[in-house]
Write a protein that holds these residues in place. Structure first.
Motif, PDB file in Angstrom:
ATOM      1  N   LEU A 127      64.066  76.493  87.873  1.00 57.62           N
ATOM      2  CA  LEU A 127      62.761  75.857  87.660  1.00 57.62           C
ATOM      3  C   LEU A 127      61.741  76.853  87.126  1.00 57.62           C
ATOM      4  O   LEU A 127      60.967  76.541  86.206  1.00 57.62           O
ATOM      5  N   VAL A 128      61.727  78.067  87.701  1.00 59.98           N
ATOM      6  CA  VAL A 128      60.795  79.101  87.238  1.00 59.98           C
ATOM      7  C   VAL A 128      61.088  79.475  85.791  1.00 59.98           C
ATOM      8  O   VAL A 128      60.165  79.616  84.968  1.00 59.98           O
ATOM      9  N   MET A 129      62.368  79.623  85.455  1.00 60.75           N
ATOM     10  CA  MET A 129      62.738  80.004  84.097  1.00 60.75           C
ATOM     11  C   MET A 129      62.387  78.909  83.092  1.00 60.75           C
ATOM     12  O   MET A 129      61.910  79.207  81.980  1.00 60.75           O
ATOM     13  N   ILE A 130      62.605  77.664  83.450  1.00 56.27           N
ATOM     14  CA  ILE A 130      62.263  76.560  82.545  1.00 56.27           C
ATOM     15  C   ILE A 130      60.768  76.545  82.256  1.00 56.27           C
ATOM     16  O   ILE A 130      60.328  76.412  81.109  1.00 56.27           O
ATOM     17  N   ILE A 131      59.964  76.703  83.317  1.00 54.74           N
ATOM     18  CA  ILE A 131      58.509  76.687  83.145  1.00 54.74           C
ATOM     19  C   ILE A 131      58.033  77.929  82.398  1.00 54.74           C
ATOM     20  O   ILE A 131      57.201  77.844  81.475  1.00 54.74           O
ATOM     21  N   ALA A 132      58.582  79.096  82.763  1.00 52.60           N
ATOM     22  CA  ALA A 132      58.149  80.347  82.138  1.00 52.60           C
ATOM     23  C   ALA A 132      58.482  80.379  80.645  1.00 52.60           C
ATOM     24  O   ALA A 132      57.649  80.788  79.821  1.00 52.60           O
ATOM     25  N   THR A 133      59.682  79.954  80.303  1.00 56.11           N
ATOM     26  CA  THR A 133      60.064  79.966  78.885  1.00 56.11           C
ATOM     27  C   THR A 133      59.286  78.929  78.089  1.00 56.11           C
ATOM     28  O   THR A 133      58.983  79.139  76.908  1.00 56.11           O
ATOM     29  N   LEU A 134      58.921  77.824  78.716  1.00 57.49           N
ATOM     30  CA  LEU A 134      58.095  76.825  78.030  1.00 57.49           C
ATOM     31  C   LEU A 134      56.714  77.401  77.734  1.00 57.49           C
ATOM     32  O   LEU A 134      56.199  77.264  76.606  1.00 57.49           O
ATOM     33  N   ILE A 135      56.116  78.053  78.722  1.00 60.66           N
ATOM     34  CA  ILE A 135      54.792  78.661  78.530  1.00 60.66           C
ATOM     35  C   ILE A 135      54.844  79.713  77.424  1.00 60.66           C
ATOM     36  O   ILE A 135      53.953  79.793  76.567  1.00 60.66           O
ATOM     37  N   ARG A 136      55.923  80.524  77.437  1.00 63.63           N
ATOM     38  CA  ARG A 136      56.070  81.571  76.424  1.00 63.63           C
ATOM     39  C   ARG A 136      56.152  80.969  75.030  1.00 63.63           C
ATOM     40  O   ARG A 136      55.524  81.462  74.087  1.00 63.63           O
ATOM     41  N   ARG A 137      56.913  79.915  74.882  1.00 66.47           N
ATOM     42  CA  ARG A 137      57.068  79.300  73.559  1.00 66.47           C
ATOM     43  C   ARG A 137      55.770  78.643  73.094  1.00 66.47           C
ATOM     44  O   ARG A 137      55.432  78.696  71.912  1.00 66.47           O
ATOM     45  N   TRP A 192      52.805  79.577  73.994  1.00 67.47           N
ATOM     46  CA  TRP A 192      51.868  80.663  73.712  1.00 67.47           C
ATOM     47  C   TRP A 192      52.109  81.268  72.321  1.00 67.47           C
ATOM     48  O   TRP A 192      51.170  81.581  71.587  1.00 67.47           O
ATOM     49  N   LYS A 193      53.393  81.439  71.988  1.00 61.78           N
ATOM     50  CA  LYS A 193      53.742  82.036  70.696  1.00 61.78           C
ATOM     51  C   LYS A 193      53.922  81.001  69.588  1.00 61.78           C
ATOM     52  O   LYS A 193      54.307  81.356  68.471  1.00 61.78           O
ATOM     53  N   ARG A 194      53.657  79.736  69.940  1.00 58.89           N
ATOM     54  CA  ARG A 194      53.763  78.636  68.965  1.00 58.89           C
ATOM     55  C   ARG A 194      55.144  78.593  68.312  1.00 58.89           C
ATOM     56  O   ARG A 194      55.293  78.420  67.099  1.00 58.89           O
TER      57      ARG A 194
END
Length: 378
Positions: A82-92, A94-96
């Motif tokens: 769950l943390v990885m799914i949310i973290a990678t979504l935020i990263r993507r 953020w970097k568009r």
């Protein structure tokens, strides 16, 4: 011309085709769940007992792979995912960056978890009844039969109550979870010689650490996580019920999916165990279910039964009811709004797999308990 720095590597572009393939596989896995549920519901005879054998073998492989750790791994793995799914979504975001790659992997992981749980185990909800597998004749019982069974199980519990380790004041001594866990895991081994339905994995029950307290607040005392084959119970389960609860979750690992049948399996496993703590927990739980059912049917009759056994074994009955009070007090601390939400979710889950009584199905074990008693088996 400039020279590329030593050791640098050109990053490969994300493959749109690979992402689409992952999405397709994920959708197939997700679609398989309701499709198989419908097929198993309509044609159970076409799949059993072969499916149960398959699910037992799968559970054994998964549980063996996870047996190196005495605590449940699934909750930590789930939290990490769950943390990885949310973290990678935020990263993507953020970097568009495009979301297709992220969505394909995220959906595939979720789909794999669901498919392992439903396709690999939960379809056992449509299996033949445990009673039929054990050769028991279950029928709609009368109040007299219920009263007789209630009396019997109270007598059994009262006879064992004084043999269980207790404090000077009479309260049960807190049990070492990690000592009890392997006993619960092995609880069905001897039974499997007489009843093949109980043959299967004998790995220890796992301690549920990360989600243990939240699970108790949700109104539940254990969970079988089919994706990892782990039968898990919170450390702070009430002492009188801990062996029974452990055996209940271990029963799920054997392909016994229905809640009332897992309760009955736990009763049989406990009362045939060499450890007096398990035998007492089994009889104590059987009495509690029968008393609750009898009290709902005829409160006066329930009081008469208790008074009758109290006259025969005052000390034992007093200890049993002291344990009931301690158990109720223990779980009262976890009651609240979250329990209502957890009960509602579990109710919907059980009904979706054909347990029409929902969470009330836990108490239907009374019919099996009466049949067991009438057959002279306990």
């Amino acid at each position: 011309m400039g020279r590329k720095k030593s050791g640098s590597r050109k990053k490969k572009p994300e493959s749109i085709l690979a992402s689409k393939v992952r999405l397709a596989v994920a959708l197939v896995l997700l679609a398989s769940c309701p499709i198989l549920m419908l097929l198993f519901q309509k044609m159970p005879d076409a799949f059993f007992p072969a499916y149960r054998s398959f699910s037992k073998a799968l559970a054994n492989v998964l549980a063996t792979a996870a047996c190196w750790c005495p605590v449940a791994l699934w909750d930590w793995m789930l939290a990490y995912i769950l943390v990885m799914i949310i973290a990678t979504l935020i990263r993507r975001l953020w970097k568009r960056m495009p979301l297709l790659h992220w969505a394909s992997w995220s959906l595939l992981v979720v789909a794999a978890i669901c498919a392992l749980a439903v396709d690999g185990w939960a379809l056992n909800h449509y299996a033949p009844t445990l009673a039929s597998d054990m050769g028991l004749e279950v029928h709609e019982c009368s109040t007299d039969e219920l009263a007789e069974a209630t009396e019997h199980y109270l007598q059994e519990a009262a006879a064992l109550a004084g043999q269980v380790p207790r404090e000077e004041g009479g309260s049960l001594i807190a049990q070492d979870f990690f000592e009890m866990a392997p006993i619960a895991g092995d609880a069905y081994e001897k039974l499997g010689e007489e009843y093949p339905i109980f043959q299967g994995c004998t790995r220890p029950v796992k301690a549920l650490i990360l989600f243990g307290e939240p699970l108790l607040y949700s109104g539940h005392t254990g969970i079988y996580w089919a994706t990892t084959g782990e039968s898990s119970v919170p450390l702070h389960t009430a002492t009188a019920e801990m062996p029974f609860t452990m055996c209940h979750e271990a029963a799920h690992r054997l392909g016994i999916a229905r809640e009332q049948e897992a309760n009955f399996a736990a009763f049989v496993a406990c009362t045939t165990n060499d450890d007096v703590r398990f035998r007492y927990s089994g009889c104590y739980s059987a009495f509690s279910y029968c008393l609750n059912a009898l009290y709902g049917e005829d409160p006066e009759r329930a009081q008469e039964v208790v008074q009758q056994v109290l006259a025969e074994n005052e000390k034992g009955v007093t200890l049993v009811f002291a344990d009931r009070s301690a158990t109720q007090e223990h779980y009262a601390a976890y009651k609240g709004t979250f329990e209502e939400v957890g009960t509602s979710v579990n109710n919907s889950y059980l009904k979706s797999f054909g347990e029409t009584e929902g969470v009330k199905s836990y108490g239907l074990v009374v019919d099996d308990l009466i049949a067991w008693h009438e057959a002279g088996l306990g």
